[in-house]
Scaffold this motif. Structure first.
Motif, PDB file in Angstrom:
ATOM      1  N   MET A   1       1.487  -1.538  -0.121  1.00 47.79           N
ATOM      2  CA  MET A   1       0.031  -0.270   0.230  1.00 47.79           C
ATOM      3  C   MET A   1       0.985   1.202   0.154  1.00 47.79           C
ATOM      4  N   THR A   2       2.140   1.231   0.749  1.00 52.12           N
ATOM      5  CA  THR A   2       2.715   2.731   0.999  1.00 52.12           C
ATOM      6  C   THR A   2       3.467   3.044  -0.857  1.00 52.12           C
ATOM      7  N   ILE A   3       3.946   1.690  -1.294  1.00 50.59           N
ATOM      8  CA  ILE A   3       4.709   2.039  -2.417  1.00 50.59           C
ATOM      9  C   ILE A   3       3.681   2.433  -3.509  1.00 50.59           C
ATOM     10  N   LEU A   4       1.963   1.802  -3.185  1.00 47.03           N
ATOM     11  CA  LEU A   4       1.195   2.688  -4.631  1.00 47.03           C
ATOM     12  C   LEU A   4       0.756   3.444  -3.943  1.00 47.03           C
ATOM     13  N   LYS A   5       1.121   3.969  -3.203  1.00 49.53           N
ATOM     14  CA  LYS A   5       0.685   5.527  -2.913  1.00 49.53           C
ATOM     15  C   LYS A   5       1.988   6.498  -2.781  1.00 49.53           C
ATOM     16  N   VAL A   6       2.965   5.994  -2.740  1.00 44.88           N
ATOM     17  CA  VAL A   6       4.091   6.455  -3.627  1.00 44.88           C
ATOM     18  C   VAL A   6       4.134   6.638  -4.909  1.00 44.88           C
ATOM     19  N   CYS A   7       3.727   6.140  -5.742  1.00 44.01           N
ATOM     20  CA  CYS A   7       3.847   5.714  -7.081  1.00 44.01           C
ATOM     21  C   CYS A   7       2.308   6.528  -7.420  1.00 44.01           C
ATOM     22  N   ILE A   8       1.037   6.976  -7.026  1.00 48.06           N
ATOM     23  CA  ILE A   8       0.438   8.303  -6.980  1.00 48.06           C
ATOM     24  C   ILE A   8       0.652   9.268  -6.240  1.00 48.06           C
ATOM     25  N   GLU A   9       1.722   9.329  -5.485  1.00 42.61           N
ATOM     26  CA  GLU A   9       2.332  11.189  -5.250  1.00 42.61           C
ATOM     27  C   GLU A   9       3.328  11.286  -6.328  1.00 42.61           C
ATOM     28  N   VAL A  10       3.915  10.032  -6.923  1.00 45.65           N
ATOM     29  CA  VAL A  10       5.019  10.997  -7.877  1.00 45.65           C
ATOM     30  C   VAL A  10       3.785  11.247  -9.602  1.00 45.65           C
ATOM     31  N   LYS A  11       3.715  10.035  -9.309  1.00 43.90           N
ATOM     32  CA  LYS A  11       2.568  10.775 -10.420  1.00 43.90           C
ATOM     33  C   LYS A  11       2.069  11.719 -10.542  1.00 43.90           C
ATOM     34  N   ASN A  12       1.113  12.524  -9.417  1.00 45.93           N
ATOM     35  CA  ASN A  12       1.214  13.836  -9.260  1.00 45.93           C
ATOM     36  C   ASN A  12       2.212  14.574  -9.480  1.00 45.93           C
ATOM     37  N   SER A  13       3.115  14.559  -8.941  1.00 49.07           N
ATOM     38  CA  SER A  13       4.155  15.640  -8.941  1.00 49.07           C
ATOM     39  C   SER A  13       5.050  15.348 -10.435  1.00 49.07           C
ATOM     40  N   SER A  14       6.135  16.031 -10.880  1.00 49.30           N
ATOM     41  CA  SER A  14       6.602  16.289 -12.007  1.00 49.30           C
ATOM     42  C   SER A  14       7.869  15.477 -12.159  1.00 49.30           C
ATOM     43  N   PHE A  15       7.678  14.451 -12.842  1.00 49.83           N
ATOM     44  CA  PHE A  15       8.468  13.455 -12.753  1.00 49.83           C
ATOM     45  C   PHE A  15       9.712  13.582 -12.863  1.00 49.83           C
ATOM     46  N   ARG A  16      10.266  14.959 -13.632  1.00 50.83           N
ATOM     47  CA  ARG A  16      11.508  15.365 -13.552  1.00 50.83           C
ATOM     48  C   ARG A  16      11.981  15.971 -12.186  1.00 50.83           C
ATOM     49  N   TYR A  17      11.033  16.381 -11.503  1.00 50.47           N
ATOM     50  CA  TYR A  17      11.702  16.898 -10.015  1.00 50.47           C
ATOM     51  C   TYR A  17      12.300  15.112  -9.224  1.00 50.47           C
ATOM     52  N   TRP A  18      11.641  15.100  -9.515  1.00 45.90           N
ATOM     53  CA  TRP A  18      12.394  13.290  -8.493  1.00 45.90           C
ATOM     54  C   TRP A  18      13.647  12.856  -9.154  1.00 45.90           C
ATOM     55  N   LEU A  19      13.435  12.843 -11.180  1.00 48.38           N
ATOM     56  CA  LEU A  19      14.457  12.521 -11.969  1.00 48.38           C
ATOM     57  C   LEU A  19      15.732  13.862 -10.764  1.00 48.38           C
ATOM     58  N   ALA A  20      15.757  14.716 -10.054  1.00 45.32           N
ATOM     59  CA  ALA A  20      16.923  15.948 -10.272  1.00 45.32           C
ATOM     60  C   ALA A  20      16.907  15.300  -8.867  1.00 45.32           C
ATOM     61  N   ALA A  21      15.452  14.899  -7.891  1.00 37.88           N
ATOM     62  CA  ALA A  21      16.252  14.652  -6.310  1.00 37.88           C
ATOM     63  C   ALA A  21      16.973  13.474  -6.386  1.00 37.88           C
ATOM     64  N   MET A  22      16.645  12.590  -6.755  1.00 38.21           N
ATOM     65  CA  MET A  22      17.298  10.829  -7.345  1.00 38.21           C
ATOM     66  C   MET A  22      19.054  11.372  -7.979  1.00 38.21           C
ATOM     67  N   ARG A  23      19.106  12.396  -8.552  1.00 42.96           N
ATOM     68  CA  ARG A  23      20.656  12.973  -8.822  1.00 42.96           C
ATOM     69  C   ARG A  23      21.950  11.723  -9.878  1.00 42.96           C
TER      70      ARG A  23
END
Length: 314
Positions: A1-23
């Motif tokens: 459930m936690t992973i599913l919730k994170v995936c939804i939040e990632v989708k709602n955020s701009s994916f490029r922000y997550w790519l930047a955070a992953m460095r």
């Protein structure tokens, strides 16, 4: 459930922000560490492709976890600000702290899952199936996850006390290289400590470049990195000593592992890579942006070196 919730939040955020955070530019270091260990197994005629692949996956996931934790931790402790360059996602409020916490929990779970799959594949193949062996490797994996998180996150992050360079040497050099070798051969060679230490020093040089770039922000936030403690000129001298010592270790090990034309060519590559890099550190990079570009180049150069070793060993 936690992973599913994170995936939804990632989708709602701009994916490029997550790519930047992953460095993603730091991922070559994780791959170089594992591939160097696999090379040592290859030189002993005991390379296992499946184990190498699983080691790469585990190392990359762990590096992503470390980078997300770094973004989160520095924002919590004030080392990152909204106007800092390169931009940090949590400090800039482009990713909410709570969302990042959930992402960290999910990626930590992936680290554990990947590590267990790796051990389940590797340990039986080398005849290490005892409970104590499993406990040892699970302990090392847990230590790696804990170290990745507590570098800048948690109540007392060790990165703020200046221990980050040593941690990189331990986890990218000794554990990453020697661990990858052991999971394929079931043994360790004394000679392997030379390339493991050399690679760990090269990886710590990436961190030193990062800390030289951020020296003003870190000092203001009380993040006492080696660069902050030594000052910019002292940090450059420390960088020089690390590079020269690492090159010396590579040259000694190359004389043991290779000969003839291969040995001569690899010697030249080590000297040229180190020389060009040090010239850029002392003469070409006089700004934060210059150091940031050099950080990316050196990270790729480390992986390039390991690829050269592989091509020579084939």
């Amino acid at each position: 459930m936690t992973i599913l919730k994170v995936c939804i939040e990632v989708k709602n955020s701009s994916f490029r922000y997550w790519l930047a955070a992953m460095r993603l530019r730091t991922l070559p270091l994780a791959l170089a560490s594992v591939l160097c260990g696999a090379l040592l197994a290859k030189l002993q005629q005991q390379h296992d492709f499946a184990v190498t692949l699983l080691c790469c996956i585990t190392a990359v996931v762990l590096q992503v976890f470390s980078n997300l934790a770094n973004d989160f931790g520095d924002a919590c402790h004030g080392a990152d600000h909204a106007d800092k360059q390169p931009r940090r996602m949590v400090a800039s409020e482009l990713i909410a702290k709570q969302t990042m916490r959930r992402a960290l929990a999910a990626v930590a779970g992936l680290c554990c899952l990947s590590g267990i799959v790796l051990l389940a594949r590797a340990l039986p193949a080398i005849g290490s199936t005892g409970a104590l062996v499993w406990l040892l490797w699970l302990g090392l994996g847990s230590a790696a996850v804990a170290a990745a998180f507590t570098y800048t996150a948690g109540a007392r992050p060790y990165g703020y006390a200046g221990w980050g360079d040593l941690a990189v040497l331990v986890f990218f050099g000794w554990l990453g290289v020697l661990g990858s070798e052991y999971l394929q051969t079931g043994m360790l060679s004394g000679w392997s400590l030379l390339p493991a230490t050399a690679l760990g020093l090269w990886c710590s040089m990436v961190l030193n470049l990062n800390n030289m770039r951020d020296i003003e922000h870190d000092q203001a936030a009380g993040k006492m990195t080696v660069a902050v403690r030594l000052g910019l000129s002292g940090a450059k001298c420390y960088h020089l000593v690390s590079a020269v010592f690492a090159a010396g270790l590579w040259l000694i090990w190359l004389a043991h592992a290779f000969n003839g034309v291969a040995y001569a060519c690899l010697n030249m590559i080590v000297v040229v890579l180190s020389g060009i890099h040090l010239y850029q550190v002392f003469h070409s990079c006089r700004s934060r942006s210059g150091l940031d570009k050099l950080l990316r180049r050196w990270s790729v150069s480390v992986l390039f070196w390991v690829v050269c070793l592989w091509l020579t060993a084939l």
